[in-house]
Design an enzyme around this catalytic site. Structure first.
Site, short mmCIF file in Angstrom:
data_model
loop_
_atom_site.label_atom_id
_atom_site.label_comp_id
_atom_site.label_asym_id
_atom_site.label_seq_id
_atom_site.Cartn_x
_atom_site.Cartn_y
_atom_site.Cartn_z
N HIS A 231 -5.75 2.84 0.98
CA HIS A 231 -5.00 4.02 1.44
C HIS A 231 -5.70 4.76 2.59
O HIS A 231 -5.08 5.15 3.57
CB HIS A 231 -4.78 5.01 0.30
CG HIS A 231 -4.15 4.41 -0.92
ND1 HIS A 231 -3.21 3.42 -0.85
CD2 HIS A 231 -4.33 4.66 -2.24
CE1 HIS A 231 -2.83 3.09 -2.09
NE2 HIS A 231 -3.50 3.82 -2.94
N ASP B 115 0.91 -1.14 0.00
CA ASP B 115 0.00 0.00 0.00
C ASP B 115 0.94 1.18 0.00
O ASP B 115 1.57 1.50 1.02
CB ASP B 115 -0.87 0.00 1.26
CG ASP B 115 -1.89 1.12 1.20
OD1 ASP B 115 -1.47 2.27 0.93
OD2 ASP B 115 -3.08 0.88 1.41
N HIS B 116 1.09 1.83 -1.14
CA HIS B 116 2.21 2.78 -1.24
C HIS B 116 2.05 3.97 -0.30
O HIS B 116 3.02 4.67 -0.02
CB HIS B 116 2.47 3.19 -2.69
CG HIS B 116 1.53 4.22 -3.23
ND1 HIS B 116 0.29 3.92 -3.69
CD2 HIS B 116 1.67 5.56 -3.38
CE1 HIS B 116 -0.30 5.02 -4.11
NE2 HIS B 116 0.51 6.04 -3.93
C1 BG6 Z 1 -3.34 4.62 -6.50
C2 BG6 Z 1 -4.69 4.66 -7.12
O1 BG6 Z 1 -3.24 3.55 -5.61
O2 BG6 Z 1 -3.10 5.83 -5.80
C3 BG6 Z 1 -4.80 5.85 -8.07
O3 BG6 Z 1 -4.93 3.46 -7.84
C4 BG6 Z 1 -4.40 7.13 -7.38
O4 BG6 Z 1 -6.10 5.95 -8.61
C5 BG6 Z 1 -3.07 6.97 -6.63
O5 BG6 Z 1 -4.29 8.13 -8.37
C6 BG6 Z 1 -2.78 8.18 -5.77
O6 BG6 Z 1 -1.49 8.08 -5.25
P1 BG6 Z 1 -0.61 9.34 -4.90
O7 BG6 Z 1 0.64 8.79 -4.34
O8 BG6 Z 1 -0.41 10.10 -6.19
O9 BG6 Z 1 -1.41 10.16 -3.93
#
Ligand code: BG6
Length: 494
Positions: free
Chosen positions: A244, A181-182
């Site tokens: 997230h 989960d980044h």
């Molecule tokens: C991803 C989603 O996990 O996270 C995307 O699939 C989204 O739809 C993205 O745009 C948002 O990540 P960040 O790091 O740009 O806030």
């Protein structure tokens, strides 16, 4: 400190994630000496490509997306040597046998002790088949460790997630599975833990006696871009909320872990997820949850299409591009404190922000019920700006007893610029070192689906509650009403 040497297998090596995030992350790690020299990266995808073509893809991605420049030719050449490409049909085990052969050669060439990290940047229905073929093709037979890194979404609901997990666990042990989960790799999300538990002045206030509500916003300016096919089946609930948003909420709400060890931290997070008050009926969902879709709108002077006009999206789609909810964590610490969470595409700014609103000082004791005495706020800015500030009240200079809100700010991005490690960099490095703290454990995923499934079920019954908001706006009015019902409002985000 460099991670142990390993072969990294990138499934989906010609895809967007590899280009935007994974190649740049590997290069940054290399530049910082966190990969040493005993590693190899095998790019895997269906389409044919030579090693040279693959290396030039990697180079372009680094030029475009990496926080480090690839202008040192000698260094670049040394890095590129570690990259090879192999076309692979993931349904055919023979290709995996060949891959195993190649792996032994790479082990020898780069002095790697059989450690293997399989990164699946693929659709989740392929996780099972790929795992079986990794096993049947002999790739799990080497001496070193094996780790499987997989991207979200982990399933579509609890049932499909369970099936998927059952497949994976035929091949890998839970501690070998790293579910990405980044958001957990983001600098300021990691900082929440430190700010909460390393400071004397937050923890005593961090509860329902002093906190009035918590607001979490994950807004994006982009629409669905070229991901309409995926997104239309997923929507904001599954794309952002199940993972997230709930992860951010657990970081804010969790109890201090007994030790800073992966399992202790993840145990505390699971407890929060278990304490989420479930929505027991469709009525309860409708009273506290809002879904909406962007319609045509504008940002600055540019007009923007509605979601239904986007490529690969069903023109009658009822998929939500906005999700908002009032959530309660029913435990001793949080009983009665609403958490308002919202996420949406095509909103006015790209930001991830957490606002902790504290309860007001007792009214009338000294200042009466005055409009200029606002609540204290702690604002944590996760993305793209990194930092936090506290808003409190002070006397307006020169006035008699006028009060004004002032802010004390810690701006991390002002100090270190944009050069903090990217989420993917940290996570790949953690996986390579065997630190699973920032990855979601199976029971977290299952618990998150348990909370989310009743929402999806209520939505399936009828779509009459789907609201619309113009692209470029702050989302639909019903979510504002929910907050106002409780006597609060969204604090503006920056
Ligand atoms: C991803 C989603 O996990 O996270 C995307 O699939 C989204 O739809 C993205 O745009 C948002 O990540 P960040 O790091 O740009 O806030």
């Amino acid at each position: 400190q460099a991670a142990e040497g390993a072969v990294y297998y990138l499934f989906g090596a010609t895809g967007d994630l590899a280009k935007r995030k994974l190649f740049p992350a590997l290069f940054s790690l290399y530049k910082e000496g966190k990969l040493a020299e005993n590693f190899a990266v095998v790019g895997l995808a269906r389409r044919p490509r030579t090693n040279d073509q693959f290396r030039s893809d990697v180079y372009e991605s680094i030029v475009e997306f990496c926080r480090y420049k690839a202008d040192d030719t000698a260094l670049w050449n040394k890095f590129a040597e570690h990259f090879v490409y192999m076309p692979l049909d993931i349904n055919n085990v023979d290709g995996f046998r060949e891959l195993n052969q190649l792996s032994s050669e790479l082990d020898k060439k780069f002095d790697i002790a059989g450690n293997r990290l399989f990164y699946l940047a693929l659709a989740p229905d392929l996780f099972g088949p790929v795992s079986f073929n990794l096993r049947d093709g002999g790739l799990l037979g080497s001496d070193g460790w094996k780790r499987l890194v997989i991207e979200k979404p982990f399933g579509y609901d609890l049932e499909s997630a369970r099936k998927l997990n059952a497949q994976l666990s035929q091949v890998f042990k839970e501690e070998e599975i790293y579910r990405i989960d980044h958001y957990l790799g983001k600098e300021m999300v990691q900082n929440i833990e430190v700010v909460r538990f390393a400071n004397a002045f937050f923890e005593p206030l961090w509860n329902n006696k002093h906190i009035a509500n918590v607001q979490i916003t994950l807004s994006e300016t982009v629409g669905v871009e070229d991901r309409g096919g995926y997104y239309d089946k997923s929507g904001a609930l599954r794309d952002m909320m199940q993972n997230h948003m709930l992860q951010m909420l657990t970081m804010i709400a969790m109890e201090p872990p007994s030790r800073l060890q992966p399992e202790d931290i993840r145990d505390e997070k699971v407890k929060v997820l278990r304490s989420l008050r479930p929505y027991r009926s469709s009525e309860e969902v409708r009273a506290s949850v809002v879904r909406a879709q962007y319609s045509e709108g504008a940002a600055s002077t540019k007009s923007l299409p509605g979601y239904r006009q986007e490529d690969s999206v069903n023109p009658e789609s009822v998929t939500e591009t906005y999700f908002g909810a009032r959530v309660y964590v029913d435990n001793f610490r949080w009983a009665g404190v609403p958490f308002y969470i919202r996420t949406g595409k095509r909103m006015p700014v790209k930001t991830t922000e957490v606002v902790i609103e504290f309860k007001n000082v007792p009214e009338n004791v000294l200042f009466g019920s005055r409009e200029d005495v606002g609540p204290n706020l702690l604002v944590i800015r996760v993305n793209p700006m990194e930092g936090m500030y506290i808003k409190f009240n002070a006397k307006r200079p020169g006035s008699d007893r006028e009060i004004q809100p002032v802010a004390m700010e810690f701006c991390q991005s002002c100090q270190v610029g944009i050069n903090t490690p990217e989420a993917y960099e940290r996570l790949i490095y953690d996986a390579a070192r065997g630190d699973s703290t920032r990855f979601t454990r199976w029971d977290e995923v299952a618990q998150a689906w348990t909370f989310v499934d009743p929402i999806a079920k209520a939505w399936k019954e009828s779509d009459s509650d789907l609201a619309f908001y113009p692209a470029g706006s702050w989302g639909p009015e019903p979510m504002d009403r929910i907050i106002e019902e409780d006597g609060f409002h969204w604090w503006p985000v920056n």
